[in-house]
Design an enzyme around this catalytic site. Structure first.
Site, PDB file in Angstrom:
ATOM      1  N   GLU A  51     -17.712  41.813  34.075  1.00 45.84           N
ATOM      2  CA  GLU A  51     -18.883  42.659  34.326  1.00 45.84           C
ATOM      3  C   GLU A  51     -18.721  43.486  35.610  1.00 45.84           C
ATOM      4  O   GLU A  51     -18.393  42.950  36.666  1.00 45.84           O
ATOM      5  CB  GLU A  51     -20.126  41.788  34.415  1.00 45.84           C
ATOM      6  N   LYS A 120     -26.017  47.677  29.273  1.00 44.98           N
ATOM      7  CA  LYS A 120     -26.672  46.367  29.268  1.00 44.98           C
ATOM      8  C   LYS A 120     -28.162  46.542  28.984  1.00 44.98           C
ATOM      9  O   LYS A 120     -28.835  47.375  29.596  1.00 44.98           O
ATOM     10  CB  LYS A 120     -26.459  45.687  30.627  1.00 44.98           C
ATOM     11  N   CYS A 157     -23.109  40.081  29.519  1.00 49.05           N
ATOM     12  CA  CYS A 157     -23.660  38.916  30.219  1.00 49.05           C
ATOM     13  C   CYS A 157     -25.056  38.524  29.745  1.00 49.05           C
ATOM     14  O   CYS A 157     -25.203  37.881  28.721  1.00 49.05           O
ATOM     15  CB  CYS A 157     -23.645  39.152  31.735  1.00 49.05           C
TER      16      CYS A 157
END
Length: 561
Positions: A51, A120, A157
């Site tokens: 990430e 994200k 994530c």
């Protein structure tokens, strides 16, 4: 006429479990290029990074700087050009500024260009995470990316940790594999929790999942790696090492049932004391090295806390980079002098003795008239600690050494530490370890040398340090238990109050004395102002002081049920 390329039956995915440095865009780009070259030598088709790799994670308010965002995007564009050589493609994380806001993003590079970007969706905003402060969520659910005939789902994530249905949506829109880049920090038992999270997403989506996790220390956070793969049948198919940089190539094969990981490492994950020790060691090493300190200094008292910190420093940095300083006063016992020297000799580090009688007596003389008629007590005790702190800071200023501070979580909880004295320092490797955990780590280290440690084998912490009653030695015949409950009792009460936020009645029901619990709760609250001024330290528990526990300094609440 363009020849149609058939979808591959085998895909070799390299997982780059690396240690980036926040803000070092050029250095992180160089790491990415080196990893890609390594992956090419091993025959990989694509490299999966972690990430926000290009900027490092977490970048916090750095991503509010337009110049940094532009530099990150240029770095990714430069890396994309490298893929024109026909070698592995790249999946890499970076912050991106777009019309929809600044996004925590993943970019896919192949054939000399950027072929896709995704954002994200689920931004964490709890504990150590504060992403909603600096990022905007992706405006839409991400769709799969076609890479050389394979449709890859690329959640980031937190996208797999909650119930946002990102993985389900990717499966419904045609994804065949889930490749997840992560910045998941360490705390005890975290590897098992990650496995459970991944298995839940595998069950809900029906797809296999590859979890790539960052490695390294970033201020108080430790990223422990331990990347892994879960096949669609919910079995663990690949497990990378914990606390070690590693690039591993995994082999994925397509069958009638879909893709499955059929090749990759299967490393053993360390347990309990070993994991905590290695986390503390990695955190200290990266804090010192990434911030450019050549060496460190600490006060060696002959007690357990300074001994374990000395062992950690030698293991993390090497014996030549630690200076241990004993600063005796009239209350320092012969045992402590011997134990401190024995520990330093066992570790092989430099050991100096700087007596503090003259500076302490000088302070007392200067204050004699003002203190006339008052009773001697904690003020005079604290002068000893502050004299030691001043000497350590002088050594730091003169030689450029960072001071390692050595207070454990039990002491930090109840304020059993002196501001501008033993709390002086740049970093504390045991800040999130309770006293009994410190003893456990010392016993473990005497029987083991962890991987990547630079220190010696054998008993590096003398048995007498572990066996004797702990004492600050600020007055005659003093022990910690003069003013605190026994550490097993204290630690259990503190864990109930800090980690579990339990009420007094529930703690008493565990067998603790009510008055003792009330007293410890009171000490915990009134010590908040000290903790705000303490050095950063390695996060080991699920709730450390600082990022995870944000209590007001001015606070009159007490649980009197």
């Amino acid at each position: 006429m363009t020849k149609k390329t058939s979808a591959p039956e085998i895909l070799r995915i390299a997982v780059a479990q690396l240690n980036p440095t926040v803000g070092d865009i050029a250095g992180n780009l160089a790491k990415a290029r080196e990893a890609r070259a390594d992956a090419a030598r091993q025959g990989a088709d694509i490299v999966l990074f972690t990430e926000l790799f290009i900027v490092g994670y977490p970048p916090e308010d750095l991503v509010l700087k337009p110049a940094l965002l532009a530099a990150c995007e240029r770095a990714v564009e430069d890396l994309a050009k490298d893929t024109a050589d026909g070698g592995p493609g790249v999946i890499i994380g970076t912050p991106l500024k777009r019309k929809t806001g600044t996004h925590n993003s993943v970019m896919v590079l192949d054939g000399g260009k950027i072929i896709a970007e995704r954002y994200k969706v689920d931004l964490p905003n709890y504990g150590e995470f504060d992403e909603k402060r600096v990022f905007q969520p992706g405006p839409d659910m991400p769709g799969p990316v076609n890479f050389r005939g394979v449709r890859l789902g690329l959640p980031i994530c937190e996208d797999i940790w909650n119930d946002m249905a990102v993985c389900e949506t990717l499966a419904e829109s045609g994804a065949e594999l889930l490749l997840v880049m992560n910045g998941s920090p360490y705390y005890r038992g975290k590897v098992d929790i990650r496995h459970q999270v991944a298995i839940r997403q595998v069950i809900e989506s029906g797809l296999p999942l590859l979890f790539a996790n960052q490695l390294g220390g970033q201020d108080e956070l430790i990223f422990d790696g331990a990347s892994f793969a879960i096949n669609a049948d919910k079995t663990l198919a690949m497990q990378m090492s914990q606390f070690e940089e590693q690039l591993s190539v995994t082999t994925w094969k397509r069958s009638a049932e879909g893709w499955a990981c059929t090749g990759g490492p299967m490393s053993k994950i360390p347990e309990k004391e070993e994991a905590d020790y290695r986390a503390c060691m990695l955190g200290l090493r990266d804090y010192v090295n990434k911030n450019g300190f050549k060496n460190v200094v600490l006060g060696m008292s002959g007690g357990i806390d300074s001994a374990i910190c000395a062992a950690l420093a030698v293991d993390a940095l090497g014996e030549e980079r630690l200076r241990a300083v004993m600063m005796p006063y009239r209350y320092t016992s012969k045992d402590s002098l011997k134990d401190a020297e024995d520990c330093a000799r066992a570790l092989g580090c430099r050991y100096d003795i700087v007596p503090i009688f003259e500076p302490v007596e000088g302070f007392l003389h200067a204050l004699e008239q003002m203190f006339e008629g008052t009773k001697e007590g904690i003020t005079e005790e604290n002068l000893q600690s502050r004299a030691r702190g001043t000497i350590l800071m002088a050594i730091s200023n003169k030689f450029g050494s960072m001071v390692v501070t050595t207070g454990n979580k039990s002491e930090m909880s109840v304020g059993y530490a002196t501001l501008y004295g033993d709390m002086n320092g740049g970093f504390n490797p045991i800040k999130d370890l309770y006293k009994m955990q410190v003893y456990a780590l010392a016993r473990w280290r005497n029987g083991h040398v962890p991987p990547t440690a630079l220190g010696p084998s054998g008993e590096v912490i003398p048995a007498n340090i572990i066996d004797k009653a702990p004492s600050a030695e600020l007055r005659e015949n003093q022990t910690d238990q003069d003013s605190l409950p026994p550490y097993p009792v204290l630690d259990d009460i503190l864990e109930c109050l800090v980690e579990n936020e339990m009420g007094v009645d529930d703690i008493v029901a565990r067998g603790h004395d009510r008055d003792t619990v009330h007293r410890i709760e009171h000490l915990l609250y009134i010590a908040e102002y000290k903790r705000r001024q303490s050095a950063p330290g390695v996060k080991i528990t699920k709730k450390n002081f600082g990022r995870d526990r944000r209590y007001p300094i001015t606070n009159r609440y007490r649980d009197r049920g």
